[in-house]
Design a protein around this motif. Structure first.
Motif, short mmCIF file in Angstrom:
data_model
loop_
_atom_site.label_atom_id
_atom_site.label_comp_id
_atom_site.label_asym_id
_atom_site.label_seq_id
_atom_site.Cartn_x
_atom_site.Cartn_y
_atom_site.Cartn_z
N MET A 1 36.26 57.45 42.57
CA MET A 1 36.37 55.88 41.87
C MET A 1 36.59 56.03 40.33
N ASN A 2 37.69 55.00 39.99
CA ASN A 2 37.94 55.06 38.26
C ASN A 2 37.30 53.95 38.04
N PHE A 3 37.34 53.73 36.57
CA PHE A 3 36.68 52.61 35.93
C PHE A 3 37.05 51.31 36.38
N LEU A 4 38.31 51.03 36.57
CA LEU A 4 38.87 49.88 36.99
C LEU A 4 38.28 49.39 38.44
N ASP A 5 37.76 50.29 39.14
CA ASP A 5 36.95 49.95 40.46
C ASP A 5 35.97 48.98 40.49
N ALA A 6 35.34 49.19 39.11
CA ALA A 6 34.23 48.38 39.07
C ALA A 6 34.49 47.05 38.31
N VAL A 7 35.73 46.61 37.90
CA VAL A 7 35.87 45.23 37.55
C VAL A 7 35.64 44.14 38.42
N PRO A 8 34.97 43.36 38.35
CA PRO A 8 34.73 42.16 39.41
C PRO A 8 35.92 41.42 39.35
N ALA A 9 36.33 41.03 40.46
CA ALA A 9 37.72 40.15 40.97
C ALA A 9 37.15 38.52 40.78
N ILE A 10 36.06 38.29 40.67
CA ILE A 10 35.51 36.89 40.41
C ILE A 10 34.93 36.81 39.08
N ARG A 11 35.65 35.96 38.26
CA ARG A 11 35.27 35.98 36.76
C ARG A 11 34.93 34.47 36.31
N ARG A 12 33.76 34.19 36.08
CA ARG A 12 33.50 32.80 35.58
C ARG A 12 34.11 32.28 34.36
N LEU A 13 34.52 31.06 34.29
CA LEU A 13 35.12 30.68 33.04
C LEU A 13 34.17 29.53 32.54
N GLU A 14 33.84 29.50 31.23
CA GLU A 14 33.29 28.51 30.51
C GLU A 14 34.10 27.25 30.48
N THR A 15 33.46 26.02 30.65
CA THR A 15 34.23 24.83 30.65
C THR A 15 33.45 23.55 29.73
N SER A 16 34.19 22.68 29.77
CA SER A 16 33.69 21.48 28.94
C SER A 16 32.66 20.46 29.80
N ARG A 17 32.73 21.16 31.03
CA ARG A 17 31.63 20.24 32.06
C ARG A 17 30.77 21.24 32.47
N ASP A 18 29.18 20.89 32.51
CA ASP A 18 28.32 21.89 33.08
C ASP A 18 28.22 21.78 34.47
N ASP A 19 28.94 20.80 35.21
CA ASP A 19 28.86 20.45 36.58
C ASP A 19 30.18 20.89 37.21
N LEU A 20 30.96 21.70 36.56
CA LEU A 20 32.28 22.31 37.02
C LEU A 20 32.06 23.61 37.12
N LEU A 21 32.27 24.33 38.32
CA LEU A 21 32.35 25.89 38.34
C LEU A 21 33.78 26.17 38.21
N ALA A 22 34.21 27.08 37.22
CA ALA A 22 35.56 27.50 37.08
C ALA A 22 35.43 28.90 37.18
N ILE A 23 36.38 29.59 38.02
CA ILE A 23 36.68 31.07 38.02
C ILE A 23 38.02 31.37 38.15
N ASP A 24 38.10 32.43 37.71
CA ASP A 24 39.43 33.28 38.07
C ASP A 24 39.20 34.27 39.11
N VAL A 25 40.09 34.50 40.04
CA VAL A 25 39.97 35.35 41.08
C VAL A 25 41.00 36.33 40.77
N VAL A 26 40.92 37.78 40.28
CA VAL A 26 42.03 38.42 39.93
C VAL A 26 42.01 39.72 40.88
N GLY A 27 43.28 39.88 41.51
CA GLY A 27 43.37 40.77 42.21
C GLY A 27 42.78 40.67 43.69
N HIS A 28 42.35 41.91 44.12
CA HIS A 28 41.68 41.86 45.52
C HIS A 28 40.19 41.59 45.46
#
Length: 138
Positions: free
Chosen positions: A1-28
């Motif tokens: 396993m290399n260090f990139l294998d540990a990077v999560p594909a789901i990344r939460r984004l901060e937004t101006s709304r508390d009741d909005l779940l915003a995420i990046d889905v990166v790669g696999h």
């Protein structure tokens, strides 16, 4: 396993709304990433009985659905039907038709797909914006 294998594909984004779940889905998206996503959604539901969701796909390369626990998928689907109002997806692939099929018993969830170049329209549709930390990404 290399260090990139540990990077999560789901990344939460901060937004101006508390009741909005915003995420990046990166790669696999691995099964562990999928479980993490359901955890993020459960945390959002605990804070807000009704949320909207924004999913930004970045170099998306599939999801290991078969390796996510069946109970997790069933519970995640049931809770989404109870708590999600709107869901905007940005980028490719456009999986809104698949999501509407899986969540066909929840006609109250409104899905809308936006092309990557129309990201600003997705944020506007949800009445939100990324916070300063998130601007310039995507």
């Amino acid at each position: 396993m290399n260090f990139l294998d540990a990077v999560p594909a789901i990344r939460r984004l901060e937004t101006s709304r508390d009741d909005l779940l915003a995420i990046d889905v990166v790669g696999h998206v691995s099964a562990a990433d999928g479980e993490n996503l359901f955890g993020l959604m459960e945390a959002a539901y605990a804070l807000h009985p009704h949320i909207d969701v924004l999913v930004r796909l970045v170099d998306h390369d599939g999801v290991d659905w078969a390796n996510i626990a069946e109970d997790t998928l069933k519970q995640g689907t049931a809770h989404a039907m109870e708590h999600v109002g709107r869901c905007a997806t940005i980028g490719e692939p456009d999986w809104t038709a698949d999501a509407q099929h899986v969540l066909r018993d929840a006609p109250s969830i409104e899905f809308k797909h936006f092309e990557t170049e129309d990201e600003a329209s997705a944020w506007q549709w949800l009445g939100a914006r990324p916070t300063e930390k998130q601007q310039g990404r995507g």
